[in-house]
Design an enzyme around this catalytic site. Structure first.
Site, PDB file in Angstrom:
ATOM      1  N   HIS A  17      45.520  43.794  52.710  1.00  9.84           N
ATOM      2  CA  HIS A  17      45.776  42.419  52.258  1.00  9.84           C
ATOM      3  C   HIS A  17      46.708  41.693  53.229  1.00  9.84           C
ATOM      4  O   HIS A  17      46.507  40.532  53.555  1.00  9.84           O
ATOM      5  CB  HIS A  17      46.449  42.418  50.884  1.00  9.84           C
ATOM      6  CG  HIS A  17      45.627  42.950  49.754  1.00  9.84           C
ATOM      7  ND1 HIS A  17      46.034  43.986  48.961  1.00  9.84           N
ATOM      8  CD2 HIS A  17      44.423  42.572  49.264  1.00  9.84           C
ATOM      9  CE1 HIS A  17      45.133  44.223  48.025  1.00  9.84           C
ATOM     10  NE2 HIS A  17      44.133  43.384  48.191  1.00  9.84           N
ATOM     11  N   LYS A  41      39.333  45.086  35.534  1.00 12.89           N
ATOM     12  CA  LYS A  41      40.265  46.120  35.987  1.00 12.89           C
ATOM     13  C   LYS A  41      41.430  46.263  35.015  1.00 12.89           C
ATOM     14  O   LYS A  41      41.880  45.282  34.436  1.00 12.89           O
ATOM     15  CB  LYS A  41      40.812  45.749  37.374  1.00 12.89           C
ATOM     16  CG  LYS A  41      39.760  45.810  38.461  1.00 12.89           C
ATOM     17  CD  LYS A  41      40.370  45.460  39.805  1.00 12.89           C
ATOM     18  CE  LYS A  41      39.361  45.593  40.929  1.00 12.89           C
ATOM     19  NZ  LYS A  41      39.902  45.097  42.199  1.00 12.89           N
ATOM     20  N   ARG A  90      35.412  43.611  53.396  1.00 18.03           N
ATOM     21  CA  ARG A  90      35.553  44.926  54.022  1.00 18.03           C
ATOM     22  C   ARG A  90      34.216  45.419  54.556  1.00 18.03           C
ATOM     23  O   ARG A  90      34.022  45.600  55.737  1.00 18.03           O
ATOM     24  CB  ARG A  90      36.131  45.936  53.029  1.00 18.03           C
ATOM     25  CG  ARG A  90      37.609  45.733  52.773  1.00 18.03           C
ATOM     26  CD  ARG A  90      38.088  46.584  51.643  1.00 18.03           C
ATOM     27  NE  ARG A  90      37.351  46.279  50.417  1.00 18.03           N
ATOM     28  CZ  ARG A  90      37.475  46.927  49.290  1.00 18.03           C
ATOM     29  NH1 ARG A  90      38.282  47.946  49.213  1.00 18.03           N
ATOM     30  NH2 ARG A  90      36.802  46.564  48.223  1.00 18.03           N
ATOM     31  N   SER A 128      43.301  49.299  46.862  1.00 15.13           N
ATOM     32  CA  SER A 128      44.473  49.499  46.008  1.00 15.13           C
ATOM     33  C   SER A 128      44.263  50.690  45.085  1.00 15.13           C
ATOM     34  O   SER A 128      45.202  51.441  44.808  1.00 15.13           O
ATOM     35  CB  SER A 128      44.735  48.239  45.180  1.00 15.13           C
ATOM     36  OG  SER A 128      44.955  47.156  46.036  1.00 15.13           O
TER      37      SER A 128
HETATM   38  N1  COA Z   1      41.753  45.448  53.274  1.00 14.51           N
HETATM   39  C1  COA Z   1      41.691  46.522  52.483  1.00 14.51           C
HETATM   40  N2  COA Z   1      41.399  46.460  51.167  1.00 14.51           N
HETATM   41  C2  COA Z   1      41.187  45.259  50.632  1.00 14.51           C
HETATM   42  C3  COA Z   1      41.250  44.105  51.401  1.00 14.51           C
HETATM   43  C4  COA Z   1      41.545  44.225  52.775  1.00 14.51           C
HETATM   44  N3  COA Z   1      41.611  43.169  53.560  1.00 14.51           N
HETATM   45  N4  COA Z   1      40.979  43.064  50.597  1.00 14.51           N
HETATM   46  C5  COA Z   1      40.768  43.566  49.386  1.00 14.51           C
HETATM   47  N5  COA Z   1      40.880  44.887  49.402  1.00 14.51           N
HETATM   48  C6  COA Z   1      40.673  45.788  48.285  1.00 14.51           C
HETATM   49  C7  COA Z   1      41.755  45.726  47.255  1.00 14.51           C
HETATM   50  O1  COA Z   1      42.754  46.673  47.501  1.00 14.51           O
HETATM   51  C8  COA Z   1      40.995  45.972  45.959  1.00 14.51           C
HETATM   52  O2  COA Z   1      40.846  47.352  45.733  1.00 14.51           O
HETATM   53  P1  COA Z   1      40.562  47.934  44.238  1.00 14.51           P
HETATM   54  O3  COA Z   1      39.221  47.408  43.818  1.00 14.51           O
HETATM   55  O4  COA Z   1      40.580  49.382  44.442  1.00 14.51           O
HETATM   56  O5  COA Z   1      41.666  47.419  43.351  1.00 14.51           O
HETATM   57  C9  COA Z   1      39.630  45.340  46.240  1.00 14.51           C
HETATM   58  O6  COA Z   1      39.504  45.334  47.637  1.00 14.51           O
HETATM   59  C10 COA Z   1      39.538  43.913  45.820  1.00 14.51           C
HETATM   60  O7  COA Z   1      40.764  43.503  45.303  1.00 14.51           O
HETATM   61  P2  COA Z   1      41.554  42.190  45.423  1.00 14.51           P
HETATM   62  O8  COA Z   1      41.047  41.324  46.528  1.00 14.51           O
HETATM   63  O9  COA Z   1      43.008  42.501  45.394  1.00 14.51           O
HETATM   64  O10 COA Z   1      41.233  41.573  44.046  1.00 14.51           O
HETATM   65  P3  COA Z   1      39.930  41.438  43.174  1.00 14.51           P
HETATM   66  O11 COA Z   1      38.648  41.508  43.942  1.00 14.51           O
HETATM   67  O12 COA Z   1      40.114  42.354  42.042  1.00 14.51           O
HETATM   68  O13 COA Z   1      40.161  39.932  42.749  1.00 14.51           O
HETATM   69  C11 COA Z   1      39.825  37.972  41.471  1.00 14.51           C
HETATM   70  C12 COA Z   1      39.253  39.288  41.949  1.00 14.51           C
HETATM   71  C13 COA Z   1      41.206  38.165  40.824  1.00 14.51           C
HETATM   72  C14 COA Z   1      39.949  36.996  42.636  1.00 14.51           C
HETATM   73  C15 COA Z   1      38.788  37.449  40.427  1.00 14.51           C
HETATM   74  O14 COA Z   1      38.627  38.394  39.393  1.00 14.51           O
HETATM   75  C16 COA Z   1      39.202  36.127  39.832  1.00 14.51           C
HETATM   76  O15 COA Z   1      38.898  35.106  40.401  1.00 14.51           O
HETATM   77  N6  COA Z   1      39.918  36.136  38.667  1.00 14.51           N
HETATM   78  C17 COA Z   1      40.398  34.922  38.020  1.00 14.51           C
HETATM   79  C18 COA Z   1      39.456  34.514  36.878  1.00 14.51           C
HETATM   80  C19 COA Z   1      38.265  33.760  37.417  1.00 14.51           C
HETATM   81  O16 COA Z   1      38.353  32.682  37.947  1.00 14.51           O
HETATM   82  N7  COA Z   1      37.091  34.362  37.226  1.00 14.51           N
HETATM   83  C20 COA Z   1      35.834  33.802  37.691  1.00 14.51           C
HETATM   84  C21 COA Z   1      35.547  34.254  39.100  1.00 14.51           C
HETATM   85  S1  COA Z   1      33.978  33.673  39.656  1.00 14.51           S
END
Ligand code: COA
Length: 158
Positions: A17, A41, A90, A128
């Site tokens: 991140h 999650k 990724r 994560s």
């Molecule tokens: N390098 C390494 N790992 C990475 C990375 C990078 N550059 N970017 C992301 N990751 C990993 C994270 O560690 C995470 O791992 P995990 O799945 O084991 O936890 C995964 O990739 C993605 O996580 P992250 O980017 O932290 O968050 P997310 O994909 O869970 O986020 C939200 C999703 C929160 C953005 C989405 O659920 C959301 O928008 N929520 C708000 C409600 C909403 O508007 N919903 C409608 C959406 S259309």
């Protein structure tokens, strides 16, 4: 470039991140790292804990801010008049989910766009949940997360 935000669950923030944040803050005038809720999650840390860890690890970049929302991304974007989200990609496996989120968000607000940055190759397989699992089983996570995050993981699982 105008302001953008970088949403995610960041549970917890990793070097993967941070690599995206470092690069994004050179492209946009301001980057808000937004801790948001992924209802699929079950979080380990509270949003406040994740916000605090992100604040500590992004302090060196003056154009980076940190915030939290319990609601929809698009609502946050509208309220703050930010039309661009940054997300890291990724591997091909991320694509389908990211594609669907980006299109859904744009359907809800036609002016809204998502910009993707390719994750650096060393973080391609980092996540994560893998970090949480290694920490839970007593393994070393210092190569994946900053020291303050490593410490919080130790406290959680200690
Ligand atoms: N390098 C390494 N790992 C990475 C990375 C990078 N550059 N970017 C992301 N990751 C990993 C994270 O560690 C995470 O791992 P995990 O799945 O084991 O936890 C995964 O990739 C993605 O996580 P992250 O980017 O932290 O968050 P997310 O994909 O869970 O986020 C939200 C999703 C929160 C953005 C989405 O659920 C959301 O928008 N929520 C708000 C409600 C909403 O508007 N919903 C409608 C959406 S259309």
């Amino acid at each position: 470039m105008e302001a953008a935000f970088y949403p995610g669950s960041f549970d917890p923030i990793t070097y993967g991140h941070l690599n995206i944040i470092e690069r994004a803050q050179t492209i946009f005038s301001r980057i808000t790292v937004l801790v948001a809720v992924n209802t699929f999650k079950k979080p380990l840390f509270s949003p406040q804990e994740n916000v605090e860890m992100i604040r500590q690890t992004t302090r060196r970049w003056s154009r980076v801010e940190v915030d939290f929302t319990e609601g929809l991304l698009i609502e946050y974007a509208r309220e703050n008049n930010i039309r661009t989200a940054v997300r890291g990609l990724r591997a091909v496996t991320d694509f389908e989910n990211e594609f669907s989120m980006a299109l859904t968000n744009r359907n809800m607000w036609s002016e809204f766009d998502t910009v993707f940055l390719m994750t650096s190759s060393e973080y391609m397989y980092l996540s994560s949940s893998v970090v949480r699992q290694i920490a839970q089983m007593g393994g070393e996570v210092g190569q994946f997360v900053p020291a303050c995050v490593e410490q919080k993981l130790k406290e959680k699982f200690g």
